[in-house]
Scaffold this active site. Sequence first.
Site, PDB file in Angstrom:
ATOM      1  N   ARG A  11       0.797  -1.215   0.000  1.00  0.00           N
ATOM      2  CA  ARG A  11       0.000   0.000   0.000  1.00  0.00           C
ATOM      3  C   ARG A  11       0.825   1.257   0.000  1.00  0.00           C
ATOM      4  O   ARG A  11       0.576   2.175   0.761  1.00  0.00           O
ATOM      5  CB  ARG A  11      -0.923   0.022   1.199  1.00  0.00           C
ATOM      6  CG  ARG A  11      -1.895  -1.105   1.119  1.00  0.00           C
ATOM      7  CD  ARG A  11      -3.010  -0.912   2.061  1.00  0.00           C
ATOM      8  NE  ARG A  11      -3.704  -2.154   2.210  1.00  0.00           N
ATOM      9  CZ  ARG A  11      -4.256  -2.534   3.305  1.00  0.00           C
ATOM     10  NH1 ARG A  11      -4.226  -1.783   4.342  1.00  0.00           N
ATOM     11  NH2 ARG A  11      -4.876  -3.673   3.373  1.00  0.00           N
ATOM     12  N   PHE A 153      -7.264  -7.653   9.308  1.00  0.00           N
ATOM     13  CA  PHE A 153      -6.529  -8.914   9.384  1.00  0.00           C
ATOM     14  C   PHE A 153      -6.276  -9.417   7.964  1.00  0.00           C
ATOM     15  O   PHE A 153      -7.213  -9.557   7.171  1.00  0.00           O
ATOM     16  CB  PHE A 153      -7.328  -9.970  10.143  1.00  0.00           C
ATOM     17  CG  PHE A 153      -7.465  -9.704  11.617  1.00  0.00           C
ATOM     18  CD1 PHE A 153      -6.724  -8.705  12.245  1.00  0.00           C
ATOM     19  CD2 PHE A 153      -8.339 -10.454  12.384  1.00  0.00           C
ATOM     20  CE1 PHE A 153      -6.857  -8.466  13.607  1.00  0.00           C
ATOM     21  CE2 PHE A 153      -8.477 -10.225  13.748  1.00  0.00           C
ATOM     22  CZ  PHE A 153      -7.735  -9.230  14.360  1.00  0.00           C
ATOM     23  N   GLU A 154      -5.027  -9.724   7.653  1.00  0.00           N
ATOM     24  CA  GLU A 154      -4.673 -10.267   6.354  1.00  0.00           C
ATOM     25  C   GLU A 154      -3.658 -11.389   6.550  1.00  0.00           C
ATOM     26  O   GLU A 154      -3.077 -11.532   7.605  1.00  0.00           O
ATOM     27  CB  GLU A 154      -4.096  -9.181   5.452  1.00  0.00           C
ATOM     28  CG  GLU A 154      -5.033  -8.011   5.230  1.00  0.00           C
ATOM     29  CD  GLU A 154      -4.427  -6.930   4.363  1.00  0.00           C
ATOM     30  OE1 GLU A 154      -3.819  -7.249   3.318  1.00  0.00           O
ATOM     31  OE2 GLU A 154      -4.539  -5.753   4.733  1.00  0.00           O
ATOM     32  N   GLY A 155      -3.456 -12.149   5.508  1.00  0.00           N
ATOM     33  CA  GLY A 155      -2.458 -13.201   5.566  1.00  0.00           C
ATOM     34  C   GLY A 155      -2.994 -14.531   6.055  1.00  0.00           C
ATOM     35  O   GLY A 155      -2.224 -15.405   6.435  1.00  0.00           O
TER      36      GLY A 155
END
Length: 592
Positions: A11, A153-155
């Site tokens: 980003r 939340f990512e991944g």
Amino acid sequence: MRPTACIRRTRGIPGRLLAAAVAAALVVTLAAAVNHPRTALAESFSRKMFMGYWAQWGSEPEPMNSLKANLSRIDFFSPYWYTLRADGTLWPRETGHAALADMVRKSGQKVLPLINKLSDNGVLMDPRLRQRSIENIYRMLVDNGYDGVNIDFEGMPPWTRPGVTAFMEELSARLKPAGLLVTMAVPAKWSPDDSINSFAACFDFAALGRVVDYLVLMTYDQHGTWSGPGPVAAADWVERVIKYSLTVVPKEKLLLGLAGYGYDWSSRGVSSVRAWQAPGLAERYGATVYWHDTYKVPYFTYYSGGVKHQVWYENSHSIDFKVDLVNRYDLAGVALWSLGQEDARFWQVIAGTAGASGGLGKPASAPGPGQGGGTTPASTPPGGGTPPGGGTSPDDGGAPGTTPPGSSPPPAADLPFEDVASDHWAYTVITRLAAAGIVEGTGDARYQPELPVTRAEFAALLARALDLGPAPATTPPLSDVLPGSWYYDSVRRVLGAGYMTGTDAGLFEPNRWLTRQEAAVVAARIAAGRPLPAGATPPQYTDATLIAAWALGGVVESGQKGLLQGYPDGTFRPLRELTRAEAAVLMGRLKP
């Protein structure tokens, strides 16, 4: 197939953050009134929320300058201040939280801290850790007087989907009775078929939309550090994401993510470029900024030290098209990642004093960009008129009518996937298998070669590449491979052929990423009858101690037979996920 799990995104900032958002409200006073479900004021046009994300690195002044200058236009301020650790505790980043939050609240805006998490998924899947995490979030919000939270939340791999949903359901049950807002950022999803977008498979849009106040669509990073050059947020791609999202989430809960950045691709790597920096970069190297008529974004090519660089980015002209989409589809608003990256004209577009969209919250009947009503960014190069510079023309597929005479960018139609260039190491195989219907893109003219594959996706590839017949009636059933699932037939066929197996617990784990050592074992089974090439010797990998005992024979055999080999640095990386490019090449070597 498609991105594995929920990972990625720089980003436009150092390191790999996670953005998110929840909107902020911008009341635009216009000349005609329309009713909107989010407001009781009949004399107002649709009220659109504006959220501004804050992510400051060191002492850079731009985030604070942007916040102070535009605070009155920001309804929700979401600072990236906390990370949820594996034990359910919160780790803070930055100092000066209280002073900044007080400044925002005194202006009447709400503070919704952004919380991301570490890679461990126990806080999602373990009920005790979930409750501890939620209680710590609640206490942090109440103790500091914040107005709510933005979860980013990512991944997470696809199999965490139940945990992600449970976390948000339980978080909402804890926070909403206390009057706290619950918002969440989710990756872009343009189809209900998670087999083509496993990056977003762990997010159940419909279930999440029922429990949050706002769902922020991260409609950016269409291309990024993991891919070849391309738009960060092509207008047609963004519209597809909106259309799908509206089938499962009420429009009044959707905030469209806006990027204030882009990327600079070269053989030396990929770096981020902020929107306000990009024109200066082009001017410094004498490059011409072009406008892509299909994607509605600016881009340019330059050379530094003999190395070619391709830059695609967002600016106020491309944002104008996104604002028009928000207005036309009557979404709740927008969320900018992040404050200080945007160009100055961005805020004029939001206010309606520049651009063709009419501003955020314009009457739905007013013409938007490309729909009549004045000059649009599509007909004017970014920057309004002839862009500065005048360097060499790009050769990355500019839009018709935007390339100066004398240049000849290759047409995009020459490539089966826009992110697999003719010089990509797997181009030949991917192109051949795509023509044969064995490999497929991700549904948006891309192949995403560096993203991992799941076990279900790999099974589907095998079934097509090897043209496997129906599964024998004696094929054992697996409790997580159910009739009606998109991979049911493929998994049954590879199980029946004996090429892949389930676990001792009677599971196939279809949404788990396939590791390289697993792929090597499967390849060795398929090629068991092939003789070793003359003079073949066992490969000597420097990380051989990491290879599991059950996989060692398959890894060695697949290496000797030239099916799945190591990397130039001498490693095999057995625990690394097999990428889509590697999977295609392996299919090409296994296919008779």
